[in-house]
Motif scaffolding. Sequence first.
Motif, PDB file in Angstrom:
ATOM      1  N   ARG A 180       0.780   4.371  -4.668  1.00 45.18           N
ATOM      2  CA  ARG A 180       2.029   5.224  -4.456  1.00 45.18           C
ATOM      3  C   ARG A 180       2.108   5.207  -2.110  1.00 45.18           C
ATOM      4  O   ARG A 180       3.271   4.588  -1.809  1.00 45.18           O
ATOM      5  N   PHE A 181       1.099   5.091  -2.116  1.00 43.71           N
ATOM      6  CA  PHE A 181       0.498   5.113  -0.723  1.00 43.71           C
ATOM      7  C   PHE A 181       0.722   3.925   0.136  1.00 43.71           C
ATOM      8  O   PHE A 181       1.437   3.753   1.115  1.00 43.71           O
ATOM      9  N   ALA A 182      -0.325   2.833  -0.704  1.00 42.71           N
ATOM     10  CA  ALA A 182       0.252   1.381  -0.109  1.00 42.71           C
ATOM     11  C   ALA A 182       1.417   0.652  -0.076  1.00 42.71           C
ATOM     12  O   ALA A 182       2.289   0.164   0.865  1.00 42.71           O
ATOM     13  N   ARG A 183       2.366   1.787  -1.476  1.00 43.25           N
ATOM     14  CA  ARG A 183       3.985   1.504  -0.862  1.00 43.25           C
ATOM     15  C   ARG A 183       4.339   1.716   0.860  1.00 43.25           C
ATOM     16  O   ARG A 183       5.498   1.066   1.142  1.00 43.25           O
ATOM     17  N   ASP A 191       3.478  -9.375  -2.922  1.00 43.17           N
ATOM     18  CA  ASP A 191       1.905  -9.434  -4.309  1.00 43.17           C
ATOM     19  C   ASP A 191       2.021  -8.054  -4.453  1.00 43.17           C
ATOM     20  O   ASP A 191       1.276  -7.333  -5.507  1.00 43.17           O
ATOM     21  N   LEU A 192       2.926  -6.867  -3.707  1.00 44.65           N
ATOM     22  CA  LEU A 192       2.087  -5.415  -3.914  1.00 44.65           C
ATOM     23  C   LEU A 192       2.794  -5.433  -4.721  1.00 44.65           C
ATOM     24  O   LEU A 192       2.623  -4.558  -5.538  1.00 44.65           O
ATOM     25  N   THR A 193       4.171  -5.856  -4.374  1.00 40.87           N
ATOM     26  CA  THR A 193       6.013  -5.116  -6.107  1.00 40.87           C
ATOM     27  C   THR A 193       5.006  -5.615  -7.455  1.00 40.87           C
ATOM     28  O   THR A 193       5.137  -5.164  -7.749  1.00 40.87           O
ATOM     29  N   ALA A 194       4.738  -6.405  -7.319  1.00 36.93           N
ATOM     30  CA  ALA A 194       3.967  -6.778  -8.697  1.00 36.93           C
ATOM     31  C   ALA A 194       2.834  -6.653  -9.020  1.00 36.93           C
ATOM     32  O   ALA A 194       2.608  -6.238 -10.233  1.00 36.93           O
ATOM     33  N   ARG A 195       1.359  -6.546  -7.950  1.00 31.30           N
ATOM     34  CA  ARG A 195       0.546  -5.357  -8.434  1.00 31.30           C
ATOM     35  C   ARG A 195       1.067  -4.034  -9.337  1.00 31.30           C
ATOM     36  O   ARG A 195       0.783  -3.974  -9.991  1.00 31.30           O
ATOM     37  N   THR A 220      -2.827  -7.231  -0.783  1.00 29.19           N
ATOM     38  CA  THR A 220      -2.695  -5.792  -1.284  1.00 29.19           C
ATOM     39  C   THR A 220      -3.282  -4.633  -1.052  1.00 29.19           C
ATOM     40  O   THR A 220      -1.962  -3.589  -1.130  1.00 29.19           O
ATOM     41  N   ASN A 221      -4.322  -4.689  -0.673  1.00 26.35           N
ATOM     42  CA  ASN A 221      -4.809  -3.358  -0.239  1.00 26.35           C
ATOM     43  C   ASN A 221      -4.720  -3.002   1.310  1.00 26.35           C
ATOM     44  O   ASN A 221      -5.587  -3.631   2.044  1.00 26.35           O
ATOM     45  N   PRO A 222      -4.243  -1.998   1.549  1.00 27.98           N
ATOM     46  CA  PRO A 222      -3.816  -1.494   2.499  1.00 27.98           C
ATOM     47  C   PRO A 222      -4.598  -1.440   3.703  1.00 27.98           C
ATOM     48  O   PRO A 222      -4.772  -2.096   5.229  1.00 27.98           O
ATOM     49  N   VAL A 235       2.372   0.894  10.389  1.00 26.60           N
ATOM     50  CA  VAL A 235       1.846   2.546  10.631  1.00 26.60           C
ATOM     51  C   VAL A 235       2.740   2.193  12.207  1.00 26.60           C
ATOM     52  O   VAL A 235       2.243   3.623  12.813  1.00 26.60           O
ATOM     53  N   GLY A 236       2.922   1.311  12.742  1.00 28.96           N
ATOM     54  CA  GLY A 236       3.540   1.403  14.048  1.00 28.96           C
ATOM     55  C   GLY A 236       2.391   0.856  14.902  1.00 28.96           C
ATOM     56  O   GLY A 236       2.570   1.945  16.644  1.00 28.96           O
TER      57      GLY A 236
END
Length: 256
Positions: A180-183, A191-195, A220-222, A235-236
């Motif tokens: 939820r945070f990674a999103r 890749d994140l969406t699929a994971r 996928t891991n931020p 993250v700006g």
Amino acid sequence: MAPMQIEQIPVLSDNYVYLVHDPDSGATAVVDPAVAEPVQDALARHGWTLTHILNTHHHNDHTGGNLALQKATGAVVVGSRQDAQRIPGITVKVGDGDSFLLGSKAAMVMDVPGHTVGHIAYWFPESHALFCGDTLFAMGCGRLFEGSAAQMWASLSKIRSLPDDTAVYCAHEYTQSNARFARTVERDNPDLTARIADIDARRGRGLPTVPSSLGLEKKTNPFLRADVDSVKRGVGLPDEDPPLVFAEIRRRKDAF
Ligand code: ZN
Ligand code: FE
């Protein structure tokens, strides 16, 4: 040589303890025994005899079973040299670049400070297995209780240099909240969406999402992606250096 067998034991609310068994020699390790009893039950179920206790760091939810297991089995206790005074029952003190044999299988030790100062990881290259405690999680990383963001970024970068097919055996099932945070950091990473769809389905069926693979974490891991443009923009901080971007991602996660 027979492949290493790994048994995942869920304990407490979200910890994973691992049994690692070398069929060639009979050597058996437990990684981060939070508690002793479920470990003894699993050993009995398999008919395995514990020879090694491997600790990644000193926290009680990783070492709480050390003394009872050591007393019951005489297993050696392996832990960080730097943190020796905080690892209950330690008998073998190790540090970065050290290696040892678990029966016929070589284990390499990596210093990965950040969550704690003496945090280490155990890498079994032939088995493509990494036991990384609370340093790297599926789509997350450990909180910075004792180390700095720069230290943790360096530790994660070191882990990131291992092969993509490395299975990541982390110590907690935090994946859904990490997702939820990674999103919030990367909205458009396919890749994140699929994971996320995959892990939601697994959790829906009561299955673990751990181990993951390092290749998948890299995509996928931020916290492993603080040098990737989409994450920096997310993250700006499009023009900042990776350690600063990492620090900002960690700060946001702490407040999430
Ligand atoms: Zn911890
Ligand atoms: Fe922990």
